[in-house]
Enzyme design. Structure first.
Site, PDB file in Angstrom:
ATOM      1  N   GLU A   1       0.872  -1.182   0.000  1.00  0.00           N
ATOM      2  CA  GLU A   1       0.000   0.000   0.000  1.00  0.00           C
ATOM      3  C   GLU A   1       0.902   1.222   0.000  1.00  0.00           C
ATOM      4  OE1 GLU A   1      -3.232   2.474   2.703  1.00  0.00           O
ATOM      5  OE2 GLU A   1      -2.269   0.696   3.550  1.00  0.00           O
TER       6      GLU A   1
ATOM      7  N   ASP B   1     -11.363   9.819  -4.318  1.00  0.00           N
ATOM      8  CA  ASP B   1     -12.587  10.629  -4.354  1.00  0.00           C
ATOM      9  C   ASP B   1     -12.490  11.699  -5.434  1.00  0.00           C
ATOM     10  OD1 ASP B   1     -12.023  13.519  -2.599  1.00  0.00           O
ATOM     11  OD2 ASP B   1     -10.563  11.914  -2.583  1.00  0.00           O
TER      12      ASP B   1
ATOM     13  N   ASP C   1       5.185   4.717   3.601  1.00  0.00           N
ATOM     14  CA  ASP C   1       4.913   6.152   3.737  1.00  0.00           C
ATOM     15  C   ASP C   1       6.162   6.820   4.300  1.00  0.00           C
ATOM     16  OD1 ASP C   1       1.910   7.765   3.966  1.00  0.00           O
ATOM     17  OD2 ASP C   1       3.682   8.782   4.751  1.00  0.00           O
TER      18      ASP C   1
ATOM     19  N   ASP D   1      -3.000  12.239  -2.738  1.00  0.00           N
ATOM     20  CA  ASP D   1      -3.176  13.638  -3.114  1.00  0.00           C
ATOM     21  C   ASP D   1      -3.275  13.709  -4.638  1.00  0.00           C
ATOM     22  OD1 ASP D   1      -2.895  16.374  -3.734  1.00  0.00           O
ATOM     23  OD2 ASP D   1      -1.550  16.715  -2.044  1.00  0.00           O
TER      24      ASP D   1
END
Length: 219
Positions: free
Chosen positions: A47, A157, A72, A121
């Site tokens: 991920e 989204d 990350d 982002d």
């Protein structure tokens, strides 16, 4: 807040399920995740930009037969995911603290079975295209890491990122778009959701945003 972040950084430094600079595996793990960390031959799933690792943890519970790596650069976020994974005794979930642009230092060609990108982002400004995680250079890197037929999945989204990603994935010639939808929750693809909803996804859906989804396979 600074004191809390320092505590998180200290936790990551001591956590066995976090691989970061200064730890031996940080420079040794490339191509050896199964042997050096997980100690099994189960499929590897990454991920990217995992934040607190909510998706890796959620999928790790659903698929104990797979190994999950949340990547990350934010150490305080990774520390939170590390703690949850440890408390849940998820031995199939690990975290890598590093920038995605340096992923070639940690993953070898044909090493991964799946890559997930969850609500990154969208970087909507033209001058920031090089930061979009589905731009052609990143897609090439993902295709190198994935086994033939391995899956690359995007949830977002952002209509902008969804449209951009459909275009770049098709143009790359590196993937075949298997399925996609502009509204995951109102689609037969909802099964791919696995009932895992991140904090940000809860915010987006509460505000009425639909969740877009792309599933592509490496050629």
């Amino acid at each position: 807040m600074a004191r809390r972040k320092l505590a998180h950084y200290q936790f990551s430094a001591e956590a066995s399920n976090v691989i970061e600079a200064g730890k031996p595996l940080y420079t040794e793990i490339k191509g050896k995740w199964n042997n050096l960390y997980f100690k099994n031959e189960n499929p590897l799933v990454v991920e990217l930009a995992c934040g607190k690792g909510e998706y890796s943890i959620g999928l790790g519970k659903v698929f104990p037969e797979k190994n999950f790596i949340g990547m990350d650069i934010k150490g305080d976020r990774i520390a939170r995911g590390s703690l949850v994974a440890s408390e849940s005794k998820l031995l199939n979930v690990a975290f890598l603290r590093a920038g995605i642009q340096y992923a070639r230092e940690f993953f070898d060609e044909n090493e991964l079975s799946e890559i997930w990108l969850i609500h990154p982002d969208p970087q909507v400004r033209d001058r920031d295209e090089n930061k979009r995680l589905t731009n052609p250079l990143f897609l090439k890197m993902y295709s190198d890491f994935l086994k033939k037929g391995g899956q690359f999945c995007l949830k977002t989204d952002s209509s902008f990122l969804y449209d951009y990603s459909l275009e770049t994935i098709k143009a790359s010639g590196l993937f075949k778009i298997f399925e996609h939808t502009e509204d995951l929750y109102d689609s037969h693809l909802i099964a791919d959701h696995h009932d895992v909803k991140t904090h940000y996804e809860q915010i987006f859906t509460s505000k009425g945003y639909s969740i877009k989804y792309i599933k592509a396979v490496a050629l």
